[in-house]
Design a protein around this motif. Sequence first.
Motif, PDB file in Angstrom:
ATOM      1  N   ASP A 266      -0.046   5.861 -11.304  1.00  0.00           N
ATOM      2  CA  ASP A 266      -1.436   5.393 -11.301  1.00  0.00           C
ATOM      3  C   ASP A 266      -1.775   4.672 -12.605  1.00  0.00           C
TER       4      ASP A 266
ATOM      5  N   GLY B  30       0.815  -1.225   0.000  1.00  0.00           N
ATOM      6  CA  GLY B  30       0.000   0.000   0.000  1.00  0.00           C
ATOM      7  C   GLY B  30       0.843   1.267   0.000  1.00  0.00           C
TER       8      GLY B  30
ATOM      9  N   TYR C  78       2.959   4.396  -1.116  1.00  0.00           N
ATOM     10  CA  TYR C  78       2.817   5.305  -2.267  1.00  0.00           C
ATOM     11  C   TYR C  78       1.460   5.165  -2.963  1.00  0.00           C
ATOM     12  N   GLY C  79       0.465   4.719  -2.207  1.00  0.00           N
ATOM     13  CA  GLY C  79      -0.885   4.633  -2.775  1.00  0.00           C
ATOM     14  C   GLY C  79      -1.052   3.540  -3.811  1.00  0.00           C
TER      15      GLY C  79
ATOM     16  N   ARG D 123       2.708  10.953 -10.019  1.00  0.00           N
ATOM     17  CA  ARG D 123       1.438  10.339  -9.571  1.00  0.00           C
ATOM     18  C   ARG D 123       0.665   9.778 -10.767  1.00  0.00           C
TER      19      ARG D 123
END
Length: 333
Positions: free
Chosen positions: A315, A276, A278-279, A311
């Motif tokens: 993602d 989990g 760093y997102g 980011r």
Amino acid sequence: MEKEPVRVCVTGAAGQIAYSLLLRIARGDMFGADQPVVLHLLDLDFMMESLNGVVMELDDCALPLLVEAVATSDVAVAFKDIDVAILVGAFPRKEGMERADLLKRNVSIFKSAGEALSAHAKKTVKVLVVGNPANTNCLICQRSASGIPAENFTCLTRLDQNRAQVQIAKRCDVNAQNVSNVIIWGNHSSTQFPDVRFTQVQVGETSHQATDLIKDDIWLKGDFIKTVQTRGAAVIKARKLSSAMSAAQAIVDHIRDWTCGTSGDSWTSMGIVSDGSYGVPAGLIYSMPVRISPGGAYQIVQNLEINDFAREMMDNTAKELLEERELALQFLA
Ligand code: NAX
């Protein structure tokens, strides 16, 4: 006194990556010049004649560290009491093949591999998945291997890291050794994010930030990333075969660092089970920067600043992995 041999299994052992890799392992490049090894070589039934030829060649190298090379198509023999599993064999993508079909074939291979590792390998076995799609194959293998800790499963993104390191070295006119702390985030695919925002370049006695030396954001966010992301395809176009020598080098680098540890404050990238940080969705096999202690315990490098550009890139590759996972899990049921 001579050390106990390390037992290393290589699957896809009659293939082209293995042909570049096996000598490297057997002559000590992976575990050191005083570490004997036993090679467990697995391939499919119809490849046994060819694999026996590879074993003859290994014998004929007269290597002091190679205790034995066992060629087999039986996973029970291949995985028996092994310390390290390098899973190279996979179902190749054929022309016109749908992604779902490729995943389905590979889910079946890596589910069986996970179950067989669980049944036959040491519980401390370190597993490196190379066969593509490497991250998702690793995820399936890890989920199918009860009794082996999740952190023992990794996939190869070191080749991508090495490729990125060399691009930066060439641009700064230094040797690749002088470039450290490149990160590969995410999938071993064209959505990966090669991140050099924390990369250091040693020039003479002085260490610089790569971004300060290069001073070309357009190149760093554009051609540099594209070159690394598409390097595998460029090699195939030129060689009419996929990367093998460089893949073997990356496998040696990955296992050597995982066994001996990273040096000083530097880090390396490996596909690992996300916690989990760093997102990144927990449970995905996602390439991250890690520091490794001698013996193999590793920690994700924490507190790196993630800006908007990073980011988005991180993602995007996570999204691809989530889609792969969803598809693969349908076939696992
Ligand atoms: P080859 O086709 O030369 O060799 C693959 C070998 O695996 C063959 O001998 C085949 O009989 C064997 N095999 C297939 N299914 C098997 C199974 N279930 N059990 C045991 N053996 C099996 O491919 P090669 O060039 O060696 O590449 C192997 C894999 O590495 C491919 O999936 C390739 O896409 C992947 N790569 C991954 C990289 C990475 O960085 N993660 C980079 C290099 C490479 O592209």
